[in-house]
Every structure is written in C-alpha cells, then in structure tokens.
Enzyme design. Structure first.
Site, PDB file in Angstrom:
ATOM      1  N   HIS A   1     107.732  47.038  -9.093  1.00  0.00           N
ATOM      2  CA  HIS A   1     107.798  48.085 -10.117  1.00  0.00           C
ATOM      3  C   HIS A   1     107.096  49.367  -9.709  1.00  0.00           C
ATOM      4  O   HIS A   1     107.499  50.456 -10.104  1.00  0.00           O
ATOM      5  CB  HIS A   1     107.307  47.553 -11.456  1.00  0.00           C
TER       6      HIS A   1
ATOM      7  N   CYS B   1     122.429  46.522 -13.370  1.00  0.00           N
ATOM      8  CA  CYS B   1     121.445  47.611 -13.352  1.00  0.00           C
ATOM      9  C   CYS B   1     120.301  47.342 -12.371  1.00  0.00           C
ATOM     10  O   CYS B   1     119.339  48.091 -12.327  1.00  0.00           O
ATOM     11  CB  CYS B   1     120.889  47.859 -14.756  1.00  0.00           C
TER      12      CYS B   1
HETATM   13  C1  PEP Z   1     116.109  43.774 -12.717  1.00  0.00           C
HETATM   14  O1  PEP Z   1     115.353  42.810 -12.823  1.00  0.00           O
HETATM   15  O2  PEP Z   1     117.068  43.813 -11.915  1.00  0.00           O
HETATM   16  C2  PEP Z   1     115.919  44.977 -13.547  1.00  0.00           C
HETATM   17  C3  PEP Z   1     116.799  45.948 -13.557  1.00  0.00           C
HETATM   18  O3  PEP Z   1     114.787  45.071 -14.283  1.00  0.00           O
HETATM   19  P1  PEP Z   1     113.322  45.372 -13.675  1.00  0.00           P
HETATM   20  O4  PEP Z   1     113.514  45.847 -12.259  1.00  0.00           O
HETATM   21  O5  PEP Z   1     112.709  46.400 -14.543  1.00  0.00           O
HETATM   22  O6  PEP Z   1     112.640  44.044 -13.768  1.00  0.00           O
END
Ligand code: PEP
Ligand code: MG
Length: 580
Positions: A192, A504
């Site tokens: 993140h 996504c």
């Molecule tokens: C994912 O897990 O692919 C996602 C889009 O959410 P995050 O990266 O915020 O966990």
C-alpha cells in the site's frame, strides 16, 4: 563510506515510475528511537509544557477513537491506555527526568515507559504481555507526535529517501515534504505504501540492498524508478542522461494524453472502459488528463490513516468533490479497508495481519464506524443520482455482505427520516479478492449488485505470497494460470447473473494482462490514471480474438514460467510486427 567521486550503482525492482535527482536522506527504521542520554538546553518550562501538551493531545485522540468504537474489548483497551496517561507515578517519573536531569520530553517518555515495560515483563504473567504491547504502542505514539513535525521540516524538498520499509502513513507524511523519490530495502510492488507513491507520482524502487555505511546526506542520488536504477554520486554525464530521460518521459506522457481522447474500442469495434483507482482529491487532474471514465476504485483508508476517528465532514467533502468532478461517469467508493499493511493492522501487532482483522471484518466489529461511512457516502450520493456505487472490501463469507446490506437499509431509513432521499438505488458490490468468494462466485453473483476483482489480494491469497515481501515477489504473479482460472470462474458467474464486473488490482495496469482479461470478456478495468494510455494503446490495436489467443495460452500454461513464456511469445508474434 565511498568517496564522493566514485559512483555507486544499485539495482532494485521498479515500483512507481519516475526519475529523480536529489540529496540522499537516510531513514533507518520505522520504529521510533531516541538517542541515549539526551540532555536539553531548552527551557525547563518549555519542555514541561511540550510534555503536557502531547499527553493531552493523545488523551483526546484516544477518547475520539473510543467514541467511534462499538467493540467492548477495544473500548476497554483504549480506556486502559488513557488511564496509563493519567497515572501520577508515570508523570512524576517523567517530570523528574525533565526537571532534575534536564532531559528532553522524548527521552523522558522513552525511558519512563521502558522502565514500566521492564517491570511488567519481569512479572512474567501472560496477561501482562498484552499490557506491554499497549505500553509500547502508546510510547511510540507519544514520541512520534512530539518529534514528527520537526522531522518533516528537516527533509529537504527533492530529497531521495533511503529506508528499510515505509508504512502507508509515512509515505503520506513524506509526500508533504515534496520528496524526490524513495528507495526501499523491502516492500513488494503492490504494497500500500507503493500504491500511494504511484497515486502521488513519487518515483519508488523496492528491493534495493543499500547499506547505511555506503551513504551519507552530502551525497546525491539519481534514480530511474521505471528501470529500478539507483546511482549514488552520479557524474555529470549520468546526471545529464537522467535529465534527458525525464524530458523524454514527459514528452511521452503528453503524447499519451492525446491518445486519451480517442474512443475506447478494440480493432474489431468492441467497446471497453478504463477507469481510475485513486485515493486523493489532487489526483482528479490526472483522471481527466489521462481520459479515465470515472473512478473504478476510490480507496478511502488514507482519510483514516492519520485521523484515527471518523471525520464525517472530510469524507463528505471528498465524495462530493469527486462526484462533481467526474462528469456523468460512475464513482465506486470502497468502504474502509484498514488492516493488513494499512493502519491499524500494524499497531494491533497481529502475527498475520493480512489474514487478520482487515476490511469488512474490522468494520463489522465497529458498526458505528461502518454506519458513519455508509451515511456519508449515501448523503453525497443523494445529490448525484445514479452516479455512486459502494464496494465492500475483504469479503470472505457472504454473510458479511448481507450484514452490510442490512446496515445500509437502516442507514437509508434514518436518512429518509432526516429528509435525505435517494431517488436512485446505490448499487452495493463486493471486492472479489479472497479465494473463498471467488470459488462461490455463482452464489455471490445472485446477491450482490456488482463484482470488482482485487487481483492484488486475490494473488497473494491464491499464491500464498505476501504482496509486501520482496523475497517472495517471484511467487506473487497475477498472470499465474491458477489466478487467471479463478478470475475466469468469477467472470462466468457475473455474466450468467448479468451483473457488472471489473478488475481493479494492479494486473489491470499491465497492458499484456489487461489484454488477456479483455480476451476473457472483461470490459471494465480500473488502474492508476497514468497507466491508462499504455493499456489503451494495446487494447485499441487488436481484435478480441487475438486477445483470446493470449488468454488461452496463459490458462493452458503449467506454471508461472510457462505463463510468462506464453505472454512473451504472443508479444513477439504481434507486437514486434506492429513496431516494425
Ligand atoms: C486489490 O487487492 O487488488 C485491491 C485493488 O485493493 P488494495 O490494493 O487496496 O488491497
Ligand atoms: Mg485488496
């Protein structure tokens, strides 16, 4: 330390593209540290007042946090932390260090808390262990609050940060000092902190084996994060070369923006949609510049990172501003997905934070927080009929989704009683990012309004490879046939139930994997805005049947290596012809 004249070259993994040249800044560790035996020449009353102020501020924060909780256990823990701060013995000890020993407040807090911790540890009882964790967390929170404002000021704009690892909130803090770039020893490309660096356009390289003994703050570092190159003490030629690369990249980006205005259609005329993943209002310009069709994923946890309690006004402001700036397009707002490597997972000291109290699990234990966010989203949505959708993160069991649906109905009723009406329904969908849900996609598709595939987490859970750990980065591959098959099953279920489905996760930003997903039938992809042009260029260049060939070869592959080889062969067959 190397001589200032000799360049030193490191290689790492590209995490967030961009080129930076700036002075070296070492940030050695994430945990707070206080130099031993610090005496201060600051006036005694100033030091005492700083100590009092920080204690009051943290007490207020804890109270705010307590009020936003519904879990009895957490309310008790926070209450215990507030009690510690009111303990007269602790105060006396810190005051004595400041007055009698002329120490700094940081040192007084550090030492007094450590004495307490030692005392507790010596008692050796099991319940004490939890208390020690609380004390350490509280100690670090107090010291950070005291020292952070100064630390921020001392970071020169344009500096290149060298660090072991960064948390998302540290990345956010550093971004405010307009840093040039970040070089980390650890960290995966979908962690993140890295996602935040991408959102903010901060060049970042991970997995670099830099040594503190080889660096000092008087040196200059040049990084080309897209190539994973890090050069300490670049000579004049190298500096010019990096500046030239930056100019070329900027020109490419301007050309890419022009591409953004062409329609999103494959060579056979099939339409597709490319949306943006964002988390900050300041990204809206890039959303427009790169021609994103609305927001496929609004990550909301950064609103929570430094706040630690729910700030309705801030949420409402963000949602309204994003809805008003995205024309007629859809905006998908995700409920808070804290935990894992996002606050407060780290502070909870869980042995396996990614398998722990994360996303919807945390929200269902703190219903007041869940209700507050639903209320803020629905209030903003009422002014933009038919434009907002709500996305539930980390669902691993359908009962979690049902509970959210029920809470949402109650919130809608309460809003109605207050005169806030929703003329259009607000779709409620789930992130498909835990294998248990993907395996049950048919049942899920019968209940939810839409799917959004979170390939980052889906990959980490399917491959059992921590997305933030560079040591297992070769195991973390979203193009692995097992991940692809699971996505295909989910797509199949969505098509049969006729519900929208998008991807996504970061794989949507990889043009070749995006092409394979398009070959599968997925027509909606969401990614960081700057990734849109490259994906669009490839998707517009070929027919769906060509993308299907790519998908089939990946699905048939026996392992990651074969999948990568199939992709390379496809690339060789079609893209080398194109570039001739
Ligand atoms: C994912 O897990 O692919 C996602 C889009 O959410 P995050 O990266 O915020 O966990
Ligand atoms: Mg996720």
């Amino acid at each position: 330390m190397i001589s200032p004249d000799s360049p030193l070259i490191y290689h790492g993994t590209p995490a967030s593209e961009g080129i930076a040249i700036g002075s070296v800044r070492l940030i050695s560790s994430e945990s707070v540290s206080v130099p031993p035996a610090i005496e201060s020449d600051e006036a005694e009353d100033v030091r005492l007042s700083r100590l009092k102020q920080v204690l009051t501020r943290v007490k207020q924060q804890l109270q705010g946090l307590q009020e936003s909780q519904s879990s009895k256990e957490i309310i008790e823990i926070l209450g215990a932390q507030r009690e510690i701060l009111q303990d007269p013995e602790l105060w006396n000890r810190m005051e004595a260090m400041i007055v009698e020993e002329t120490r700094t407040p940081e040192y007084a807090i550090y030492t007094a808390f450590n004495e307490y911790i030692q005392l507790f540890t010596q008692m050796g009882e099991s319940w004490i262990k939890d208390r020690v964790v609380d004390l350490e967390a509280l100690r670090d929170r107090l010291i950070r609050q005291l020292s952070n404002p100064e630390a921020k000021e001392t970071i020169q704009p344009g500096s290149v940060i060298f660090t072991t690892d960064l948390s998302p909130s540290q990345m956010l803090d550093f971004s405010e000092s307009n840093i040039g770039g970040v070089v980390m020893q650890h960290g995966g490309t979908t962690s993140h902190a890295v996602i935040i660096a991408q959102s903010l356009g901060i060049p970042c390289v991970v997995g670099v084996d830099w040594r503190p003994s080889q660096l000092d703050p008087f040196q200059v570092a040049a990084i080309d994060a897209g190539k994973g190159e890090v050069i300490i003490n670049p000579d004049t030629r190298t500096r010019h070369d990096f500046l030239r690369r930056r100019a070329v990249a900027e020109a490419d980006q301007r050309r890419a923006m022009t591409l953004g205005r062409r329609p999103n259609r494959t060579a056979c005329g099939t339409p597709f949609h490319l949306r943006a993943n964002i988390e900050f209002e300041r990204e809206l310009k890039r959303v427009r510049d790169f021609g994103a069709e609305g927001i496929g994923l609004l990550r909301t946890e950064t609103l929570f990172l430094r706040q630690e309690y729910f700030d309705t006004a801030r949420h409402l402001q963000l949602y309204r501003s994003i809805l008003s700036e995205t024309g007629t397009h859809m905006v998908t707002i995700r409920l808070l997905d804290v935990g894992g490597d996002k606050f407060p997972g780290k502070n909870l000291d869980e042995a396996n934070p990614y398998l722990g109290w994360r996303g919807i699990r945390m929200l269902l234990d703190q219903k007041k927080l869940l209700d507050s966010q639903l209320e803020a989203i629905l209030t903003a949505a009422s002014d933009y009929p038919g434009r907002a959708r709500i996305l539930v993160p980390m669902v691993s069991d359908l009962s979690e989704f049902r509970q959210v649906r029920e809470r949402m109905q109650q919130v809608i009723h309460r809003l109605k009683a207050r005169g806030i009406h929703l003329t259009h329904p607000v779709p409620l969908g789930i992130m498909v990012e835990v294998p248990s849900i993907a395996l049950q996609a048919r049942a899920a598709a019968a209940e939810v309004d839409f799917f959004s595939i979170g390939s980052n987490d889906l990959t980490q859970y399917v491959m059992a490879a921590d997305r933030g750990n560079e040591k297992v980065s070769k195991n973390f591959y979203s193009g692995h046939p097992s991940v692809m098959r699971l996505i295909q099953m989910t797509w199949q279920a969505a098509s049969e139930a006729n519900i929208p489905i998008s991807v996504c996760g970061e794989m949507a930003a990889d043009p070749l994997l995006a092409a394979a997903l398009t070959g599968m039938g997925i027509r909606e992809l969401s990614m960081s805005p700057s990734s849109i042009p490259a994906v669009k260029k490839l998707l517009c260049s070929f027919e769906i049947k060509t993308f299907r060939e790519l998908l089939d070869s990946i699905i048939q592959a026996g392992d990651s290596e074969q999948a990568r080889a199939s992709i390379a062969a496809w690339q060789q067959q079609y893209l080398s012809v194109q570039s001739e």
